[in-house]
Design an enzyme around this catalytic site. Sequence first.
Site, PDB file in Angstrom:
ATOM      1  N   VAL A  32       0.829  -1.204   0.000  1.00  0.00           N
ATOM      2  CA  VAL A  32       0.000   0.000   0.000  1.00  0.00           C
ATOM      3  C   VAL A  32       0.865   1.256   0.000  1.00  0.00           C
ATOM      4  CG1 VAL A  32      -1.701   1.314   1.311  1.00  0.00           C
ATOM      5  CG2 VAL A  32      -1.920  -1.173   1.123  1.00  0.00           C
ATOM      6  N   SER A 123      -8.607  -2.467   7.623  1.00  0.00           N
ATOM      7  CA  SER A 123      -8.807  -3.662   6.802  1.00  0.00           C
ATOM      8  C   SER A 123     -10.257  -4.092   6.887  1.00  0.00           C
ATOM      9  CB  SER A 123      -7.896  -4.795   7.290  1.00  0.00           C
ATOM     10  OG  SER A 123      -8.279  -6.035   6.724  1.00  0.00           O
ATOM     11  N   SER A 124     -10.734  -4.731   5.846  1.00  0.00           N
ATOM     12  CA  SER A 124     -12.109  -5.239   5.862  1.00  0.00           C
ATOM     13  C   SER A 124     -12.307  -6.373   6.852  1.00  0.00           C
ATOM     14  CB  SER A 124     -12.512  -5.704   4.462  1.00  0.00           C
ATOM     15  OG  SER A 124     -11.660  -6.732   4.007  1.00  0.00           O
ATOM     16  N   CYS A 125     -11.203  -6.930   7.383  1.00  0.00           N
ATOM     17  CA  CYS A 125     -11.336  -8.019   8.362  1.00  0.00           C
ATOM     18  C   CYS A 125     -11.833  -7.516   9.715  1.00  0.00           C
ATOM     19  CB  CYS A 125     -10.026  -8.768   8.526  1.00  0.00           C
ATOM     20  SG  CYS A 125      -8.783  -7.880   9.454  1.00  0.00           S
ATOM     21  N   TYR A 152      -5.336  -9.446  14.561  1.00  0.00           N
ATOM     22  CA  TYR A 152      -5.098  -8.339  13.630  1.00  0.00           C
ATOM     23  C   TYR A 152      -6.323  -7.427  13.551  1.00  0.00           C
ATOM     24  CZ  TYR A 152      -4.177  -5.974   9.179  1.00  0.00           C
ATOM     25  OH  TYR A 152      -4.004  -5.032   8.195  1.00  0.00           O
ATOM     26  N   LYS A 156      -6.784  -3.325  14.459  1.00  0.00           N
ATOM     27  CA  LYS A 156      -7.281  -2.334  13.514  1.00  0.00           C
ATOM     28  C   LYS A 156      -8.534  -1.626  14.039  1.00  0.00           C
ATOM     29  CE  LYS A 156      -4.162  -2.499  10.389  1.00  0.00           C
ATOM     30  NZ  LYS A 156      -3.339  -1.294  10.121  1.00  0.00           N
ATOM     31  N   HIS A 195      -0.906 -13.264   1.251  1.00  0.00           N
ATOM     32  CA  HIS A 195      -2.342 -13.396   1.095  1.00  0.00           C
ATOM     33  C   HIS A 195      -2.654 -14.293  -0.099  1.00  0.00           C
ATOM     34  CE1 HIS A 195      -2.354  -9.631   3.593  1.00  0.00           C
ATOM     35  NE2 HIS A 195      -3.340 -10.296   4.155  1.00  0.00           N
TER      36      HIS A 195
END
Length: 327
Positions: A32, A123-125, A152, A156, A195
Amino acid sequence: MTTDLPGPPPEPARPLLGPGSRIFVAGHRGLVGSALVRRLTDDGHEVVTRGRDGLDLRDAAPTEAFLRDVRPDAVVLAAAKVGGIMANSAYPVQFLEDNLRIQLSVIAGAHAAGVGRLLFLGSSCIYPKHAPQPIREDSLLTGPLEPTNEAYALAKIAGIAQVQAYRRQYGAAYISAMPTNLYGPGDNFDLETSHVLPALIRRFHEATRDGTPEITLWGSGSPRREFLHVDDLAAACVRLLEAYDGDEPVNVGCGEDLTIRELAETVREVTGYRGSIAWDTSKPDGTPRKLLDVSRLSSLGFRPRIPLRDGIARTYAWWLGRSAPVG
């Protein structure tokens, strides 16, 4: 797709990011961060970076001192400890503690140094494992997380809360964005820590090179995932820095998904692999589906531009030119 989120945000009441701004990109060597450096530089901004060997972002005192010395107009916090299911399952302590330390250090340091603008990338997680699809930003903290990346995700979520706290207590123009699954140049292709998409690219490449008749992939192939090229993410980040000043996080994705099985077939086509694919259903699938509702981002006029197959082909070509073994 759900579209009943509030309409386009009003124009910000305060200047956010002007032309030629000095911007510190934390984590500039990662997937990123490197994309952000490219985009911000192309847009005419002055980008400031510092490598891990010169500044440990987990260490609060030197991080604050660095920010006071550099005096950036904005900070983009892209630095994080990241990895796939295997890495998250094996090292939850590091994924929790390293990310918490980085976030606390950079966000608090930016405020202490008088930095007026900050974008925190999560993050979308962060969303519940069984959140309604597509996932809206207000799904946060409405259910249990996916266990394989809980540490994680919790770190976040804490970063989002920290950004919101600085907004509410100090009126800081700090915002957060939650990207979907990302890929592109600069990705990690290590099979132990990568990933799913870069791992598939490498697996299929090596199977093609070695003439392997069959490769076995984890899970059933049925989970659905959304993928966004990292250059599209960088463009979205710039748009948010220029135009968004809200308390809530903003989802960043393309609004479309596909199964892991379909993804594998696309990677097989791009890499030219002609063998067969087996699925090891004894291995975990992870979250069944993870598609983001991107209505809030779309209301700011952003649309991704890189189709998935084209993006995979570009990423494969990048890796072949830099990291892939010859043969």
